[in-house]
Every structure is written in structure tokens, then in C-alpha cells.
Design a protein around this motif. Structure first.
Motif, PDB file in Angstrom:
ATOM      1  N   GLY A  96       0.867  -1.166   0.000  1.00 23.12           N
ATOM      2  CA  GLY A  96       0.000   0.000   0.000  1.00 23.12           C
ATOM      3  C   GLY A  96       0.904   1.216   0.000  1.00 23.12           C
ATOM      4  O   GLY A  96       1.831   1.311   0.817  1.00 23.12           O
ATOM      5  N   THR A  97       0.696   2.144  -0.911  1.00 26.46           N
ATOM      6  CA  THR A  97       1.640   3.236  -1.127  1.00 26.46           C
ATOM      7  C   THR A  97       1.003   4.602  -0.945  1.00 26.46           C
ATOM      8  O   THR A  97      -0.041   4.892  -1.533  1.00 26.46           O
ATOM      9  N   ASP A  98       1.651   5.430  -0.122  1.00 30.98           N
ATOM     10  CA  ASP A  98       1.360   6.859  -0.051  1.00 30.98           C
ATOM     11  C   ASP A  98       2.499   7.592  -0.748  1.00 30.98           C
ATOM     12  O   ASP A  98       3.669   7.228  -0.594  1.00 30.98           O
ATOM     13  N   LYS A  99       2.174   8.632  -1.505  1.00 34.82           N
ATOM     14  CA  LYS A  99       3.177   9.369  -2.275  1.00 34.82           C
ATOM     15  C   LYS A  99       3.175  10.842  -1.905  1.00 34.82           C
ATOM     16  O   LYS A  99       2.131  11.488  -1.852  1.00 34.82           O
TER      17      LYS A  99
ATOM     18  N   ALA B  34      -0.679  11.217  -0.480  1.00 30.17           N
ATOM     19  CA  ALA B  34      -1.947  10.555  -0.783  1.00 30.17           C
ATOM     20  C   ALA B  34      -1.735   9.105  -1.203  1.00 30.17           C
ATOM     21  O   ALA B  34      -0.690   8.735  -1.737  1.00 30.17           O
ATOM     22  N   PHE B  35      -2.760   8.296  -0.982  1.00 30.24           N
ATOM     23  CA  PHE B  35      -2.751   6.896  -1.404  1.00 30.24           C
ATOM     24  C   PHE B  35      -2.738   6.816  -2.923  1.00 30.24           C
ATOM     25  O   PHE B  35      -3.504   7.493  -3.599  1.00 30.24           O
ATOM     26  N   THR B  36      -1.850   5.980  -3.460  1.00 31.64           N
ATOM     27  CA  THR B  36      -1.764   5.830  -4.915  1.00 31.64           C
ATOM     28  C   THR B  36      -2.208   4.455  -5.389  1.00 31.64           C
ATOM     29  O   THR B  36      -2.841   4.328  -6.446  1.00 31.64           O
ATOM     30  N   SER B  37      -1.860   3.411  -4.632  1.00 31.74           N
ATOM     31  CA  SER B  37      -2.176   2.050  -5.072  1.00 31.74           C
ATOM     32  C   SER B  37      -1.882   1.089  -3.932  1.00 31.74           C
ATOM     33  O   SER B  37      -1.146   1.420  -2.993  1.00 31.74           O
ATOM     34  N   GLY B  38      -2.459  -0.102  -4.026  1.00 33.86           N
ATOM     35  CA  GLY B  38      -2.222  -1.107  -2.999  1.00 33.86           C
ATOM     36  C   GLY B  38      -2.930  -2.401  -3.331  1.00 33.86           C
ATOM     37  O   GLY B  38      -3.819  -2.447  -4.197  1.00 33.86           O
TER      38      GLY B  38
END
Length: 645
Positions: A444-447, A463-467
Motif C-alpha cells: 500500500g503506497t502513499d506518495k 496521498a494513497f496511490t495504489s495497494g
């Protein structure tokens, strides 16, 4: 980062409908209603969006309809029961598989059933356009379809558009209730082109900018701001098969004697060349003559709507990942004619009907709300037929976490939600020096991007980008193999009786700790094509990685594993799994990335960002089973745990 998970374009889009625990769960039509004398309703054939308030009136009698009548076979309940028995390690029938011919003879539709279905359809005025082991396809006008299926077809508003759909559930003559599983194609949302197209050239080249780490932590971003109180490493250039094999305990197994199939849409025109060059450059065993096969349709459709060239990278990733982890496995790529459910079902059916492999990797799917019960029944029938033959299906769980950001609704993906497939979740993987396994987090990625003055990360962690996709199904009942392992809080999130929870198992997926792939791509001006390599991830990587590990496990077992979920859950809590959590080190984890703004070179500038790990939307990887990584990831000992003793 480019999108790295192909989406299946659903034939029918509808709100999620409750799955009936009895008849529909086995793909058997529900009992006939009193207001439909001598007819049996086909539950789920009227989309939820086809509501009275959206009704725009009857569809013209002369409008054209193309539909598929899926065949139930002669023992639908027996098929489900046998599929369960041969997949259960505690069953006396465990591993007693049938050949494709035996499965068809025991559970397939009889000649009499097919003849009766064809006679009924033609008597209504429809034209039979094809007959397979799984369905009878027909075409004709609306008037004939209404006569055949005992319903009225109306036009309904759906958002800003209007689509055709049954005004009530379709039905079949009671005399054919045991012969018909369901019907698809009576609604036409979204509209799909039906003309034949040629495959387009590859997409524009994509490259990673760097700097890179060669293994996790090998290169520190010392000139960039700290994150979580420390300097962070640059993202890896892309792990190779050697690193993944070490991380997941491959040992000396190679997948020798095991057949793996991969299904996607369309077909990369350069796959053999790309796979060969990639293996040579990255230390994988060379492909042997006849080790890579393709089974392709005669024509392709919907290439523009489906983004055909985008699927080339999907196929490339799947083929190269399987070979990197299981270098001696036989690989067959089965391409679908398009990204629609019907064509993907055809590809899956081809694997089962001809038993092309024992392990099938599938890196595609759509949100659960887009799959209606009629399609779910058609998919499950194929998966059950595969199970009785000793074939296991592995599906990526999705790349958008709980799907709220993309769809506005918390939901899982399908067909990964099926109780008859192994849903594969995703992780961020840290492989250290000398290929040592360090840790994993749930993917889970925040950028957050670098500030203009280069001294901080803007709005860190961003912000969340993908997961990794996961969560609780709203339509599929909890399977027996999950009981006692999946926490009640997850299983009962939508129903006190318990529902299916996704995923079952997991592997590397985070593109920030991803896999290196090689593919022929087009130059920005479209005039040239050349081979290049880039890092990629997504559960599109996790699915073939697990499929390859299962090939190693099947080699160890010396016999097909088949539908693996009962065996996977039976090993829960043992040392053969890495129990993945979001915070394995007790401190925040992140990597730095530098990307080309235009995706391929520095002429458009560079973009620097920090990617925080273990931040999957509302989903969490915790101790024990969780809805990001399932029971965990394979550890040393997993492959050999399948050895028959």
C-alpha cells in the motif's frame, strides 16, 4: 508509474446482488416462480440498474441481440461436490483427478440436452451461431429473444447513457431447467464493438529514471530529505528471478515437468524474442525449444475499447516472471480475443477442455459490482471443472486497495472473489545483500513529492496511490477452508453467516520494490521499436510469482496440486509462511523515487517523490490472517511442504 494491472471489461455492469447460498452458489437456476408457470427463472439475469424508475420503454422488436446460453451439464451439484472432495487434503478422494474427457463425460452436457436447448432457441426464432462444451451462442431480434427467455427487453437509463436489459429475470422452459445454467448478453451495457480488428503496435516506451538500489537499501538517498526520522534508500532497479527465488525458498526446485498456463487478452507480437533476451540478460535459464507455447484466437475484437497494446506488457510480465521463478516449467500463453468476460471465459475454458496446464495464472479482473450472478455462475463452473481435473487457478486480487478511491464503494475484485480460485494479494518486499530475505509489508503506497526548495516532502506522507486488493465479498459465501482461519470480524463484515474474504496468499507486488521486465516498445514518435527494461509491480506480478512457486511445489509433490486453497489454509500458522505485517521493523518505511515526467527520458524533466510502504487504503496487514496478504507469503519450507511422505 504506468498502470500495471489489466482490467477485464465486463459484459454486464450491475450493482452487487446477494448470492443465493443454495441453488445459485452451485450454478443451478432458482426454483420457478408462481407467476411464470412451467418456466424456471434464471436468477441474476436482470441487472440491478434496470430499475422501474430508470425504464425508458420497450426496446424495438427488430433490434439485434447476441447471447450465450450456458449449459448446466448433467450433474451440477455433483460437479461442485467432486471438486471439493478432490481438493481437500483430509478427503479420501484428495488428488483423485479426472481427465478432461472423463470430466466431460461425467459432468458435461449430454447430446440430448444440447439438442433440446438448440431446438427451444430455434423454435423461438433465434439463430444458433455456435456450440461449445460450455454454451450455445445465439443471435436474433429482440422479439425472438423475448419469446425464448420469457421476459421483456426495455431500454434503461444508466448514468448519462441508455442500455438494453431484461425488465424481469429471464427464464427457461421448466423442461430445460436442469440443462441451462444461465444466459448472458441480454443486456448490452457497456456497448462493445463486434467488428474484427488488427492488433496495434506496442505502447510507447516506458523507462525508470534512477538512481536505483541493486538490492533493498544498497543506495541511500543521502541528498534528499529524511522520512520517518532517517535517510531512506532509493527504489530498487527491479528484482530478478534469482532474488525472488531466494526470498521465497525455491531451493533447487525448477518446476521441471510442470505445465503453467497464463491467460490474458490479445497477444504480444514480440513475446518469444523479449522473453529470450530477458532471460539471457538477467541470469535466468535459457528457454528450451518448445518450452513456450501460444494458443491464440483466429481473430481479435474490441481492440480500441480494451486498449489491446496495453495487454502486451501484461503478457510479458506474466511470462517472464513465471520463467524467472520456475525456469524449467512449460509455459503456455492462452490469449483471449478481447477483454470481455465472454472471451476470457473462452480462454479459461480452452485450458480446461484440453487440460493445457495444471496451474493457471490470471492477472486480470474487475470490481465485484461489475460481475453479475449469471457471469459468476459461468466462471465457477469452469473453475470447478478445472478442480476435478487437478487444475488450479490463481487470480490477482487488484491494485486499488479497498477500491473506494476508484469506485466510491468498498469492495473486492472478481473473479478473485470466487470461492474456487486462489486470490493472490501483494506485498512490498525487501531483499538484501546476497539475496537475503529482510522483510515484507502489505503493499500500500502513499506518495509525497519533493518541495520546490528540495528541503522537505510536501504534505508528507502524501496521498494513497495504489495497494493490494482485498476485503470481504458481498456476494460469495464463506468457503469451508476459510473457517477457523479468517477472523470473524472480516468474514462477518457484511453478513452474520460469513462471506468469502480476499486474498488467500500473497507475494511481491509493490512497483517500488518490483520486478525487472524486458519488452519491445515503440519510440515516442512511433517510428521505431526496440527492446528495453523497466521495473513493474502490481498483483499482476504477485499472481504469476505464486503460480511459479506452486509449480515448484508441484514438482516437489510429484503430482498435480489442483485447487490449492484447502492445502494453503491447512498450512496456516506454520513456519512455511512469512507472517506479513505493515510495520515489520517497528519504524516507518519508505523509498525515494526519481521518475521521468514524460515516462521515457529527461527532456520533460524529472520528478522526485517519497513512497511510504504499508499504507493500503483502509486495509491492514496484521499478525495472522489479514485482507491484504491472506495467510502470508511462502517462506523457506513452503515448497517442500508439498512433498508426499
Amino acid at each position: 508509474m504506468r498502470s500495471n494491472r489489466a482490467k477485464v471489461r465486463a459484459v454486464s455492469v450491475a450493482a452487487t446482488l446477494p448470492m443465493l447460498a443454495g441453488a445459485l452458489a452451485l450454478g443451478i437456476p432458482a426454483a420457478h416462480a408462481a407467476d411464470h408457470p412451467l418456466r424456471d427463472l434464471l436468477a441474476g439475469t436482470r441487472p440491478a440498474w434496470a430499475a422501474a424508475k430508470a425504464d425508458k420503454g420497450a426496446t424495438s422488436d427488430g433490434a439485434r441481440v447476441s447471447a450465450r446460453v450456458y449449459l448446466a451439464g448433467k450433474d451440477a451439484a455433483g460437479l461442485a461436490a467432486y471438486a471439493k472432495a478432490v481438493s481437500d487434503p483430509d478427503s479420501a478422494s484428495y488428488g483423485t483427478y479426472l481427465t478432461a474427457k472423463q470430466a466431460q463425460a461425467r459432468f458435461g452436457a449430454t447430446k440430448a440436452q444440447v439438442a433440446a436447448v438448440k431446438s427451444w432457441l430455434t423454435a423461438a426464432g433465434l439463430k444458433v451461431t455456435g456450440v461449445t462444451r460450455h454454451y450455445v451462442s445465439v443471435s436474433g431480434d429482440v422479439a425472438a429473444a423475448e419469446k425464448a427467455f420469457g421476459t421483456q427487453l426495455h431500454n434503461f437509463a444508466k448514468g448519462s447513457k441508455t442500455y438494453r436489459a431484461p425488465a424481469s429475470a429471464a427464464s427457461v422452459p421448466q423442461s430445460l431447467a436442469d440443462a441451462v445454467l444461465t444466459v448472458t448478453g441480454l443486456d448490452n451495457a457497456p456497448h462493445m464493438a463486434t467488428h474484427d480488428d488488427q492488433l496495434p503496435p506496442p505502447d510507447t516506451v516506458f523507462r525508470n529514471a534512477g538512481p536505483f538500489s541493486s538490492y533493498y537499501g544498497s543506495k541511500t538517498a543521502s541528498t534528499l530529505p529524511s522520512a520517518y526520522g532517517k535517510k531512506i534508500p532509493y527504489a530498487v532497479k527491479g528484482y530478478t528471478g534469482k532474488q525472488l527465488r531466494a526470498a521465497y525458498g525455491a531451493g533447487k526446485r525448477t518446476g521441471k515437468g510442470v505445465r503453467v498456463a497464463i491467460t490474458d487478452a490479445y497477444a504480444s507480437p514480440t513475446i518469444a524474442y523479449d522473453a529470450g533476451i530477458y532471460a539471457k540478460r538477467n541470469g535466468d535459464a535459457a528457454w528450451k525449444t518448445g518450452q513456450l507455447h501460444q494458443s491464440l484466437p483466429a481473430t481479435y475484437t474490441n481492440t480500441e475499447d480494451c486498449g489491446a497494446s496495453g495487454w502486451y506488457g501484461e503478457e510479458t510480465l506474466d511470462v517472464e516472471a513465471v520463467h524467472a521463478v520456475a525456469p524449467a516449467a512449460d509455459v503456455t500463453y492462452v490469449g483471449a480475443a478481447s477483454c470481455t468476460d465472454g472471451d476470457l471465459l473462452d480462454a479459461l475454458g480452452k485450458v480446461v477442455d484440453h487440460h493445457l496446464a495444471d496451474i493457471v495464472s490470471n492477472s486480470w479482473g474487475e470490481v465485484e459490482a461489475a460481475q453479475t450472478p449469471d457471469l459468476a455462475a459461468a466462471y465457477d463452473q469452469v473453475f470447478q471443472l478445472g478442480a476435478v481435473e487437478g487444475i488450479g487457478f490463481y487470480f490477482s486480487s487488484g491494485d486499488d486497495g479497498d477500491e473506494v478511491a476508484g469506485s466510491g464503494t468498498k469492495q473486492v475484485d472478481s473473479p478473485a472473489n470466487s470461492a474456487w480460485v486462489t486470490a493472490v494479494g501483494g506485498t512490498s518486499l525487501a531483499v538484501g545483500k546476497k539475496d537475503s530475505y529482510l522483510w515484507e509489508t502489505g503493499w500500500g503506497t502513499d506518495k509525497a513529492v519533493l518541495s520546490a526548495d528540495g528541503k522537505s516532502w510536501t504534505d508528507f506522507p502524501g496521498a494513497f496511490t495504489s495497494g493490494a486488493g482485498g476485503g470481504t465479498s458481498r456476494t460469495v459465501a464463506e468457503p469451508d477452508y476459510q473457517r477457523g482461519v479468517v477472523p470473524d470480524a472480516l468474514a462477518e463484515a457484511d453478513s452474520a453467516n460469513g462471506n468469502r474474504v480476499v486474498p488467500d496468499i500473497a507475494a511481491i507486488a509493490d512497483p517500488n520494490t518490483g520486478f525487472l521486465v524486458g519488452q519491445t516498445q515503440s519510440s515516442p514518435d512511433g517510428k521505431k521499436q526496440a527492446y528495453s527494461e523497466y521495473r513493474i509491480g502490481g498483483t499482476s506480478l504477485a499472481a504469476p510469482a505464486i503460480a511459479a512457486i506452486q509449480a515448484l511445489a508441484q514438482e516437489a509433490r510429484g503430482k498435480a496440486i489442483g485447487f490449492a486453497n484447502p492445502a494453503i489454509y491447512a498450512k496456516y500458522g506454520s513456519k512455511v509462511y512469512h507472517d506479513v505485517t505493515d510495520n515489520p521493523t517497528g519504524k516507518g518505511l519508505a523509498v525515494a523515487r526519481v521518475d521521468f515526467v514524460n515516462g521515457y527520458d529527461a527532456t520533460g524533466g524529472l520528478a522526485t517523490s517519497v513512497r511510504s510502504l504499508g499504507k493500503d487504503s483502509s486495509l491492514s496487514a496484521v499478525k495472522g490472517y489479514d485482507d491484504v496478504t491472506g495467510v502470508g507469503t511462502p517462506a523457506s519450507g513452503y515448497v517442500e511442504s508439498y512433498r508426499r511422505r
